[in-house]
Design a protein around this motif. Structure first.
Motif, mmCIF file in Angstrom:
data_model
loop_
_atom_site.group_PDB
_atom_site.id
_atom_site.type_symbol
_atom_site.label_atom_id
_atom_site.label_comp_id
_atom_site.label_asym_id
_atom_site.label_seq_id
_atom_site.Cartn_x
_atom_site.Cartn_y
_atom_site.Cartn_z
ATOM 1 N N ALA A 123 -4.498 2.759 -2.902
ATOM 2 C CA ALA A 123 -3.520 2.263 -1.929
ATOM 3 C C ALA A 123 -2.688 1.149 -2.532
ATOM 4 C CB ALA A 123 -4.230 1.782 -0.668
ATOM 5 N N SER A 124 -3.317 0.245 -3.268
ATOM 6 C CA SER A 124 -2.590 -0.835 -3.947
ATOM 7 C C SER A 124 -3.226 -1.088 -5.300
ATOM 8 C CB SER A 124 -2.630 -2.123 -3.110
ATOM 9 O OG SER A 124 -2.051 -3.208 -3.821
ATOM 10 N N LYS A 178 0.825 -1.215 0.000
ATOM 11 C CA LYS A 178 0.000 0.000 0.000
ATOM 12 C C LYS A 178 0.859 1.265 0.000
ATOM 13 C CE LYS A 178 -2.449 -1.227 3.633
ATOM 14 N NZ LYS A 178 -3.511 -1.299 4.663
ATOM 15 N N LYS A 228 -12.311 0.763 3.547
ATOM 16 C CA LYS A 228 -11.363 -0.046 2.795
ATOM 17 C C LYS A 228 -12.165 -0.870 1.805
ATOM 18 C CE LYS A 228 -7.503 -3.282 3.320
ATOM 19 N NZ LYS A 228 -6.606 -3.947 4.306
#
Length: 612
Positions: free
Chosen positions: A353-354, A259, A325
């Motif tokens: 984030a990723s 991340k 999330k």
């Protein structure tokens, strides 16, 4: 100490006690000759592959029947022939005498062990040659003593004694290194001390206002994250080895997390580092967000891989826990289309984030691990195949998959997702849903266990990585795969797998992971063959514009490419730093620099190092 620092309540030892994920006797919980927990492994029984234990979502009584078909077809594995490897040895090499050093440890009441079992556990990392040697009883050099410091002060005492009595010190954190950095040099005749940081795992203080906290370097990633989450924060640093690697290890290798787009790599997260050298303690005098005061000594410590000293304490940035999330996934008609999409996302600085892209080979491998009755099985799988092939006109033998993780507040995450989906559409991609994205992300923590299973069925496999500019990313991946195919043909290897994924993206390029394994039935020295082929792959990476490493580091395995990566002047600068901070060459011998034969006197070693 700043006046507004909200400090956690200290225990008598000077920090908040934390129950570590890694006990002092690691072999009670972790495998001594493989990856991860002893109760977690892939097992093949009665025609079905299963994953044991309940630590991971894939575990328990879930069977994975598709995997059998996959490995038989692609690797020609004979699942009736299983080799468990040698048992834990009962006899060990006698330790090289270090009487004065041991006496100093006793004098300062520093815990240590010369048990053969404790020494063996810390003679290696997770590189293929380490694990294969353990499983086949071929290990040669192990530490002569394991030292368990409980504080920064004890590390100073250990280093002073080692420097005085000419004892090599190899810092040992989670034992997850794949660069050979923690492997004992075979030609080292001096006593070797493995400095196990596992007992240095306290939170020393936290500053809620300035969003920083200080931890001892031996704290394991999952423990660190658990503690700050209790207080409403996160570091966001989540490497694949997060369950077992340590904060000090992250600093020593310039680690990267999944991340990093939101939270940064370790060099972005570190505010201050304290490191014990043979010349004293190296650290900055202030805790500030940035300082213009000559070269940043944090960056001398970052990536030094234990060769300059022992990291003992780290001040690291925190962020409030995200409100939301959310996972996602994308399907692309081919790998090149996915790379172009990730490149455009990066150009607009829209990385979530990723965001990770896997090629078709890894997609098929992941499908072999899917669970019957899940979202991608039976009717759901048939419908999805129909949609991909008939509606979208894609080939299942070419598609590539991206997994996404978004973090933030609900409104921003929703808008962020919409923007990325729009870019994906321009490159032929479409959404495959959040469930597939979550499964793909979680699978990262289980995939490392596959290698242990492979070794039981005559397959050697390993991963290696690089960073590469965007304009060369797709070509590099293709070139490296082709080179490995050519090398396999030269060695008459018929059954192998080669795949890749883009795991981290930047403005200027990306990190690419390669996975390579082959059936070594009939080959007398499979690890040597593997390393030979990987060396050719590494040469291809460098000639295609890639780097020696993105985050695994140099260690001993990649030392041959270090001079060409940093220039002659860079090598001279590193060597000058090494001689200044470690004049007797006691730290992590063999990493970056050639191993110095310890039969020489200390003065001769100094002279040799100065000439290297």
């Amino acid at each position: 100490m700043a006046g507004n620092r909200d400090t956690v309540k200290l225990d008598p030892n000077g920090g908040k006690e934390i129950v570590s994920a890694i006990p002092k006797k690691r072999q009670d919980l972790l495998k001594w000759n493989g990856w991860g927990y002893k109760d977690s492994r892939f097992e093949y029984e009665n025609g079905t592959l299963m994953f044991t234990g309940s630590r991971y979502p894939i575990g328990g009584s879930i069977s994975l029947p598709y995997f059998k078909q996959y490995v038989e077809r692609h690797l020609n594995v004979d699942l009736t022939k299983k080799c468990l490897g040698d048992p834990l040895p009962q006899h060990y090499p006698e330790p090289v005498p270090c009487t004065d050093f041991i006496a100093s440890l006793r004098q300062h009441k520093i815990d240590f062990s010369q048990s053969g079992e404790d020494r063996l556990i810390r003679c290696h990392g997770q590189a293929l040659h380490d694990i294969y040697a353990l499983r086949t009883g071929q290990f040669r050099r192990i530490p002569d003593v394991v030292v368990f410091p409980a504080s920064h002060d004890q590390v100073e005492q250990i280093v002073n004694a080692a420097n005085e009595f000419n004892v090599v010190v190899i810092p040992y954190g989670g034992g997850t290194s794949v660069s050979g950095a923690s492997t004992c040099p075979e030609n080292e005749h001096r006593p070797i001390a493995a400095l196990d940081t596992s007992q240095m795992n306290k939170m020393l203080w936290i500053d809620r206002e300035n969003l920083v906290a200080c931890f001892e370097a031996g704290i394991v990633g999952q423990d660190l994250e658990r503690e700050v989450r209790k207080l409403g924060f996160t570091t966001g640093h989540e490497p694949d080895s997060y369950e077992f690697s340590t904060l000090g290890g992250w600093v020593a290798t310039r680690a990267s997390g999944m991340k990093k787009n939101t939270y940064g790599n370790i060099e972005d997260l570190v505010v201050k580092v304290k490191m014990v050298t043979a010349k004293g303690v190296l650290e900055k005098s202030v805790i500030v967000p940035r300082i213009s005061c000559g070269p940043d000594f944090n960056h001398i410590i970052l990536g030094s891989e234990g060769t300059l000293g022992v990291v003992t304490e780290v001040v690291i940035k925190l962020r409030p826990l995200p409100e939301v999330k959310k996972y996602g996934s994308l399907v692309f008609p081919d790998f090149g289309s996915g790379v172009r999409c990730l490149r455009e996302v990066a150009r607009h600085r829209l990385q979530p984030a990723s965001i990770r892209l896997i090629d078709n080979e890894q997609f098929l491998f992941g499908q072999a691990l899917k669970i019957p009755g899940g979202a991608l099985s039976n009717l759901g799988s048939a419908l999805q195949r129909f949609y991909i092939t008939t509606v979208k006109g894609m080939s299942l033998e070419k598609i590539a998959i991206a997994t996404l993780v978004f973090e933030g507040n609900e409104k921003d995450v929703k808008l962020h997702e919409q923007k990325i989906m729009a870019i994906a559409g321009k490159h032929g991609g479409f959404s495959a849903g959040s469930t597939n994205g979550e499964k793909g992300y979680i699978l990262t923590f289980v995939i490392a266990y596959i290698r242990d299973l492979a070794l039981e069925y005559s397959v050697v496999a390993e991963s290696f990585e690089t960073s590469v500019p965007w304009v060369r990313c797709d070509a590099l991946c293709s070139n490296v795969k082709n080179r490995i195919r050519q090398e396999c043909a030269k060695h008459s290897i018929q059954h192998y797998l080669i795949s890749c994924r883009v795991t981290q993206s930047y403005d200027a390029g990306a990190c690419v992971y390669f996975y390579f394994g082959f059936n070594h039935t009939g080959f007398s020295d499979p690890v040597h063959i593997y390393e030979t082929i990987e060396s050719h792959a590494r040469e291809e990476i460098l000639s295609s514009g890639g780097s020696i490493s993105h985050h695994h580091g140099v260690g001993k395995i990649r030392a041959r490419w270090y001079p060409g990566s940093v220039s002659d002047v860079g090598v001279s600068l590193y060597r000058a730093t090494k001689q200044e901070l470690d004049p007797n060459n006691i730290f992590a011998v063999g990493n970056f620099l050639p191993t110095v034969e310890s039969s020489r006197t200390v003065d001769e070693e100094k002279l040799l190092i100065s000439k290297l």
